[in-house]
Design a protein around this motif. Sequence first.
Motif, PDB file in Angstrom:
ATOM      1  N   THR A 299     101.556  18.583 -38.510  1.00 28.56           N
ATOM      2  CA  THR A 299     100.632  19.151 -37.158  1.00 28.56           C
ATOM      3  C   THR A 299     101.160  19.626 -35.744  1.00 28.56           C
ATOM      4  O   THR A 299     100.849  19.636 -35.001  1.00 28.56           O
ATOM      5  CB  THR A 299     100.798  17.219 -36.559  1.00 28.56           C
ATOM      6  N   THR A 300     101.825  20.808 -36.743  1.00 24.49           N
ATOM      7  CA  THR A 300     102.520  21.873 -35.866  1.00 24.49           C
ATOM      8  C   THR A 300     101.534  22.778 -34.775  1.00 24.49           C
ATOM      9  O   THR A 300     101.484  22.450 -33.818  1.00 24.49           O
ATOM     10  CB  THR A 300     103.010  23.118 -36.714  1.00 24.49           C
ATOM     11  N   GLY A 301      99.982  22.772 -35.752  1.00 25.87           N
ATOM     12  CA  GLY A 301      99.035  23.138 -34.779  1.00 25.87           C
ATOM     13  C   GLY A 301      98.278  22.357 -33.377  1.00 25.87           C
ATOM     14  O   GLY A 301      97.398  23.213 -32.940  1.00 25.87           O
ATOM     15  N   LEU A 302      98.161  21.113 -33.909  1.00 21.95           N
ATOM     16  CA  LEU A 302      97.819  19.974 -33.123  1.00 21.95           C
ATOM     17  C   LEU A 302      98.271  20.183 -31.619  1.00 21.95           C
ATOM     18  O   LEU A 302      97.164  20.049 -30.678  1.00 21.95           O
ATOM     19  CB  LEU A 302      97.802  18.453 -32.984  1.00 21.95           C
ATOM     20  N   ALA A 303      99.784  20.508 -31.368  1.00 26.11           N
ATOM     21  CA  ALA A 303     100.080  20.543 -29.600  1.00 26.11           C
ATOM     22  C   ALA A 303      98.855  21.092 -29.332  1.00 26.11           C
ATOM     23  O   ALA A 303      98.688  21.542 -27.718  1.00 26.11           O
ATOM     24  CB  ALA A 303     101.373  20.868 -29.669  1.00 26.11           C
ATOM     25  N   GLU A 304      98.578  22.630 -29.491  1.00 29.02           N
ATOM     26  CA  GLU A 304      97.608  23.551 -28.961  1.00 29.02           C
ATOM     27  C   GLU A 304      96.839  23.643 -28.543  1.00 29.02           C
ATOM     28  O   GLU A 304      96.044  23.637 -27.969  1.00 29.02           O
ATOM     29  CB  GLU A 304      98.410  25.418 -30.430  1.00 29.02           C
TER      30      GLU A 304
END
Length: 360
Positions: free
Chosen positions: A148-153
Amino acid sequence: MERSNDSPGEPPKERSGTDRPPTIRGVAERAGVSKSLVSLVLQGSPRVSDAKRQAVLEAIDELGYRPNAAARSLVARRTHTIGVLLNDMRNPWFVDVLDGLNSLLHAHGLRMLMADGRLDRRTGQEFARAFQELRVDGLVVVGTLPDTTGLAEVAERLPTVIAGNHEPRLPRADIVANDDERGARLATEHLIGLGHRKIAHLAGQGLVGELRRRGFEAAMRDHGLAAHAVVESGDGTEEGGYRAAVRLLSPARGGRRPTAVFAFNDLSGIGVLSAAGELGLDVPADLSLVGYDNTYLSRIRHLWLNSVNNASHEVGRRAARCLLDRMAHPDAPADHQLVTPELEIRGSTAPPWDGVEAAP
């Protein structure tokens, strides 16, 4: 010479044949209004009189006009689509979640675009960002994703809701999930109440798996049975449940085998049923079994599996409601909702077989 069927003085009627589909210009001419007014009607603008709106709608119906969705989205800066990123489309649990999600989104004129998160790690694509490039109006992430690394962005730029999982916790992403720890307690206490002492749990992955394991262990501890609790790792699939059950129930393992199993989900519970059958164990006479998710699999008559109903349809419906609210108020604080589970009793549990000491 071919004669026109149009009456003198009337604008030529557009024909809806495959050679020339009806256009917005034709609708305007038929209704006797401007193209810009037709656009206002298509956008649902309140700045159009009832008489002119009715004339435009009748012209659209007569001509069979279908608005160009791409063109409308450019004008309105909205695509009326919602991206839905699933952990694994093979899991039947998602069917009910999607049904609850779609019922409310559809009522608000929104369509779903779906992607399978399993492909994310296989192809290297980042579907959350891909949805952003497709200019979806919002994003719903369903289940436990491997990364889920890119989810915050993405959540910083796009209204985002997480359904069926408890992470990641993001400042502007709402979470709607099942109370997994409570659901696991329900399943375990049901087995304890039947008199089982040595109970095994086929654990799942991610935070959901951790919470269900925590509920199982807490219930066993509260009833003085911590020493009899057995946890076997699984992956939430039918094959994983089968392999884990063979390890648990095989005579080669030694010691007294569990008389009951609480499986992480229905899929792994079906794997337990297969393993028990191969080992000559009858469910529930020799082995009691409880699954989780209450999918259609648990309701198949020859399986008839006890299962924790995690209200998946309600999770989907609430997720849709959260997304609509988030689209209207993008800067509102993140909300975290838990849906209360219930245990569905069918035919896969019974008191332990003869010769096994009952629980105190």
